[in-house]
Design a protein around this motif. Structure first.
Motif, PDB file in Angstrom:
ATOM      1  N   ARG A  15       0.960  -1.241   0.032  1.00  0.00           N
ATOM      2  CA  ARG A  15       0.006   0.035   0.095  1.00  0.00           C
ATOM      3  C   ARG A  15       0.946   1.113  -0.020  1.00  0.00           C
ATOM      4  O   ARG A  15       1.587   1.637   0.956  1.00  0.00           O
ATOM      5  N   VAL A  16       1.018   1.813  -1.049  1.00  0.00           N
ATOM      6  CA  VAL A  16       2.097   2.715  -1.371  1.00  0.00           C
ATOM      7  C   VAL A  16       1.515   4.369  -1.308  1.00  0.00           C
ATOM      8  O   VAL A  16       0.540   4.838  -2.213  1.00  0.00           O
ATOM      9  N   GLN A  17       1.967   5.162  -0.615  1.00  0.00           N
ATOM     10  CA  GLN A  17       1.544   6.631  -0.212  1.00  0.00           C
ATOM     11  C   GLN A  17       2.596   7.289  -0.189  1.00  0.00           C
ATOM     12  O   GLN A  17       3.826   6.914   0.650  1.00  0.00           O
ATOM     13  N   GLY A  18       2.818   8.439  -0.795  1.00  0.00           N
ATOM     14  CA  GLY A  18       3.929   9.501  -0.344  1.00  0.00           C
ATOM     15  C   GLY A  18       5.391   8.879  -0.866  1.00  0.00           C
ATOM     16  O   GLY A  18       5.319   8.453  -2.104  1.00  0.00           O
ATOM     17  N   ARG A  19       6.504   8.972  -0.245  1.00  0.00           N
ATOM     18  CA  ARG A  19       7.655   8.221  -0.711  1.00  0.00           C
ATOM     19  C   ARG A  19       7.948   6.838  -0.736  1.00  0.00           C
ATOM     20  O   ARG A  19       7.431   6.370   0.467  1.00  0.00           O
ATOM     21  N   ALA A  20       8.170   6.173  -1.889  1.00  0.00           N
ATOM     22  CA  ALA A  20       8.705   4.789  -1.681  1.00  0.00           C
ATOM     23  C   ALA A  20      10.005   4.861  -2.504  1.00  0.00           C
ATOM     24  O   ALA A  20      10.232   4.526  -3.632  1.00  0.00           O
ATOM     25  N   LEU A  21      11.110   5.095  -1.714  1.00  0.00           N
ATOM     26  CA  LEU A  21      12.532   5.288  -2.020  1.00  0.00           C
ATOM     27  C   LEU A  21      13.469   4.325  -1.718  1.00  0.00           C
ATOM     28  O   LEU A  21      13.205   3.805  -0.562  1.00  0.00           O
ATOM     29  N   GLY A  22      14.361   4.276  -2.578  1.00  0.00           N
ATOM     30  CA  GLY A  22      15.476   3.377  -2.235  1.00  0.00           C
ATOM     31  C   GLY A  22      15.060   1.864  -1.810  1.00  0.00           C
ATOM     32  O   GLY A  22      14.485   1.282  -2.498  1.00  0.00           O
ATOM     33  N   GLY A  23      15.289   1.689  -0.570  1.00  0.00           N
ATOM     34  CA  GLY A  23      14.711   0.421   0.127  1.00  0.00           C
ATOM     35  C   GLY A  23      13.432   0.173  -0.062  1.00  0.00           C
ATOM     36  O   GLY A  23      12.620  -1.054  -0.065  1.00  0.00           O
ATOM     37  N   GLY A  24      12.516   1.424   0.142  1.00  0.00           N
ATOM     38  CA  GLY A  24      11.323   1.235   0.076  1.00  0.00           C
ATOM     39  C   GLY A  24      10.577   0.860  -1.377  1.00  0.00           C
ATOM     40  O   GLY A  24       9.665  -0.028  -1.390  1.00  0.00           O
ATOM     41  N   CYS A  25      11.189   1.411  -2.452  1.00  0.00           N
ATOM     42  CA  CYS A  25      10.840   0.945  -3.939  1.00  0.00           C
ATOM     43  C   CYS A  25      11.363  -0.483  -3.903  1.00  0.00           C
ATOM     44  O   CYS A  25      10.433  -1.221  -4.486  1.00  0.00           O
ATOM     45  N   GLN A  26      12.473  -0.886  -3.145  1.00  0.00           N
ATOM     46  CA  GLN A  26      12.711  -2.374  -3.510  1.00  0.00           C
ATOM     47  C   GLN A  26      11.723  -3.331  -2.696  1.00  0.00           C
ATOM     48  O   GLN A  26      11.442  -4.568  -3.279  1.00  0.00           O
ATOM     49  N   LEU A  27      11.106  -2.853  -1.578  1.00  0.00           N
ATOM     50  CA  LEU A  27      10.259  -3.786  -0.901  1.00  0.00           C
ATOM     51  C   LEU A  27       8.854  -3.713  -1.880  1.00  0.00           C
ATOM     52  O   LEU A  27       8.202  -4.580  -2.192  1.00  0.00           O
TER      53      LEU A  27
ATOM     54  N   PRO B 148      20.933  -4.614  -4.246  1.00  0.00           N
ATOM     55  CA  PRO B 148      21.023  -6.172  -4.383  1.00  0.00           C
ATOM     56  C   PRO B 148      20.849  -6.383  -5.939  1.00  0.00           C
ATOM     57  O   PRO B 148      19.753  -5.813  -6.414  1.00  0.00           O
ATOM     58  N   PHE B 149      21.552  -7.436  -6.675  1.00  0.00           N
ATOM     59  CA  PHE B 149      21.043  -7.884  -7.563  1.00  0.00           C
ATOM     60  C   PHE B 149      19.738  -8.238  -8.004  1.00  0.00           C
ATOM     61  O   PHE B 149      19.097  -8.264  -9.007  1.00  0.00           O
ATOM     62  N   ASP B 150      19.263  -9.029  -6.698  1.00  0.00           N
ATOM     63  CA  ASP B 150      17.728  -9.367  -6.933  1.00  0.00           C
ATOM     64  C   ASP B 150      16.623  -8.123  -7.008  1.00  0.00           C
ATOM     65  O   ASP B 150      15.752  -8.426  -7.745  1.00  0.00           O
ATOM     66  N   SER B 151      17.132  -6.994  -6.414  1.00  0.00           N
ATOM     67  CA  SER B 151      16.263  -6.036  -6.801  1.00  0.00           C
ATOM     68  C   SER B 151      16.478  -5.620  -8.291  1.00  0.00           C
ATOM     69  O   SER B 151      15.481  -5.055  -8.761  1.00  0.00           O
ATOM     70  N   VAL B 152      17.580  -5.407  -8.836  1.00  0.00           N
ATOM     71  CA  VAL B 152      17.829  -5.096 -10.177  1.00  0.00           C
ATOM     72  C   VAL B 152      17.186  -5.911 -11.103  1.00  0.00           C
ATOM     73  O   VAL B 152      16.292  -5.509 -12.039  1.00  0.00           O
ATOM     74  N   ARG B 153      17.123  -7.214 -10.822  1.00  0.00           N
ATOM     75  CA  ARG B 153      16.363  -8.253 -11.517  1.00  0.00           C
ATOM     76  C   ARG B 153      14.788  -7.799 -11.437  1.00  0.00           C
ATOM     77  O   ARG B 153      14.240  -7.792 -12.566  1.00  0.00           O
ATOM     78  N   ARG B 154      14.268  -7.686 -10.204  1.00  0.00           N
ATOM     79  CA  ARG B 154      12.851  -7.383 -10.148  1.00  0.00           C
ATOM     80  C   ARG B 154      12.554  -6.420 -10.837  1.00  0.00           C
ATOM     81  O   ARG B 154      11.404  -5.969 -11.575  1.00  0.00           O
ATOM     82  N   LEU B 155      13.268  -5.101 -10.769  1.00  0.00           N
ATOM     83  CA  LEU B 155      13.139  -3.911 -11.613  1.00  0.00           C
ATOM     84  C   LEU B 155      13.063  -4.145 -13.099  1.00  0.00           C
ATOM     85  O   LEU B 155      12.177  -3.627 -13.807  1.00  0.00           O
ATOM     86  N   VAL B 156      14.085  -4.582 -13.820  1.00  0.00           N
ATOM     87  CA  VAL B 156      14.175  -5.129 -15.200  1.00  0.00           C
ATOM     88  C   VAL B 156      12.913  -5.923 -15.370  1.00  0.00           C
ATOM     89  O   VAL B 156      12.236  -5.653 -16.559  1.00  0.00           O
ATOM     90  N   LEU B 157      12.733  -6.830 -14.462  1.00  0.00           N
ATOM     91  CA  LEU B 157      11.347  -7.711 -14.903  1.00  0.00           C
ATOM     92  C   LEU B 157      10.227  -6.838 -15.149  1.00  0.00           C
ATOM     93  O   LEU B 157       8.999  -7.241 -15.687  1.00  0.00           O
ATOM     94  N   ALA B 158      10.162  -5.679 -14.141  1.00  0.00           N
ATOM     95  CA  ALA B 158       8.744  -5.081 -13.840  1.00  0.00           C
ATOM     96  C   ALA B 158       8.628  -4.007 -14.931  1.00  0.00           C
ATOM     97  O   ALA B 158       7.704  -3.697 -15.623  1.00  0.00           O
TER      98      ALA B 158
END
Length: 268
Positions: free
Chosen positions: A105-117, A144-154
């Motif tokens: 449930r995303v409101q306001g800032r979701a940055l860095g680790g928040g965006c990775q969550l 983390p590489f897993d976060s890069v992979r999730r971002l690329v997949l998304a």
């Protein structure tokens, strides 16, 4: 008593975990990450939970890592970096591998680790005016590489580069268009949209929903298929499919379809 940084609540078959450091925009500290990982682990063995919501207390979802802890880890060198990085990776893994769908449930800032969550969650409902991004290049951090992979997949490699190279943020509406979040709605309609989505998820057959999550995870993992296209890591998925085929829920689903009524699944 330890300070609670992750609040737990439950309504029916839905559990909510709320990041609760609103004075620091819910910045992630090591103790907070440990609490979140423990809470997810406890919910993972509860057969009555059919969905988990990850939320933030106050105007922001999560503004990223606690910079004071990050600086302290940097000063300690490699060991300090590992002490900070490992709990974060554990939390992301606990979100991604949780047997039930996890919804951000995303409101306001979701940055860095928040965006990775958010990326680690299965689904995400965001306010249109939310701000999502990973400003790692601005801080000198390597995520983390897993976060890069999730971002690329998304969002695809070009847009992933746009996010990571420029360190810029995008709105919730842009994030929906890019595929980073499931849906973006006006901020005042966030809870209503979340409730509608959860109602649909919870109404599904639990064995089917959980197997679908496992299948999506495998399909997103290059290691799950070999060069010839044969599946190499899907044995557990096949077992879940076989169990569902022999379940009482399938009988209930067929009967409800024939009788034109809403099925009542028991998860067995």
């Amino acid at each position: 008593m330890a300070l609670v940084r992750v609040e737990r609540s439950r309504e029916g078959r839905v559990a909510t975990l709320t990041l609760s450091r609103p004075d620091l925009r819910n910045a992630l500290s090591v103790p907070m990450l440990a609490e979140l990982t423990d809470a997810l682990g406890a919910l993972a063995v509860d057969p009555n939970i059919r969905a988990v919501v990850l939320a933030g207390d106050g105007p922001d979802f999560c503004a990223g890592a606690d910079l004071a802890e990050l600086e302290a880890a940097r000063v300690r060198g490699r060991d300090g970096a590992l002490d900070f990085d490992a709990p974060f990776r554990d939390t992301l893994r606990a979100v991604a591998t949780h047997p039930a769908p996890v919804v951000a449930r995303v409101q306001g800032r979701a940055l860095g680790g928040g965006c990775q969550l958010v990326l680690a969650c299965d689904l995400a409902i965001a306010a249109r005016d939310a701000s999502l991004g990973i400003p790692s290049a601005r801080l000198g951090v390597v995520i983390p590489f897993d976060s890069v992979r999730r971002l690329v997949l998304a969002v695809g490699p070009k847009r992933a580069g746009d996010v990571l190279y420029t360190a810029r943020s995008i709105t919730g509406e842009e994030a929906q268009n890019w595929g980073l979040v499931t849906r973006a709605v006006p901020a005042l309609e966030l809870d209503e949209a979340l409730g509608e989505l959860l109602e649909q998820v919870v109404a599904g057959a639990p064995m089917s929903v959980r197997a679908s999550k496992r299948g999506i995870s495998l399909a997103s993992d290059p290691a799950a298929t070999d060069r010839g296209g044969e599946r190499t890591g899907a044995t557990d998925y096949d077992l879940m499919a076989a169990e569902a085929l022999a379940s009482g829920d399938l009988g209930e689903g067929i009967a409800a379809f024939r009788e034109r009524r809403t099925p009542e699944f028991g998860g067995r």
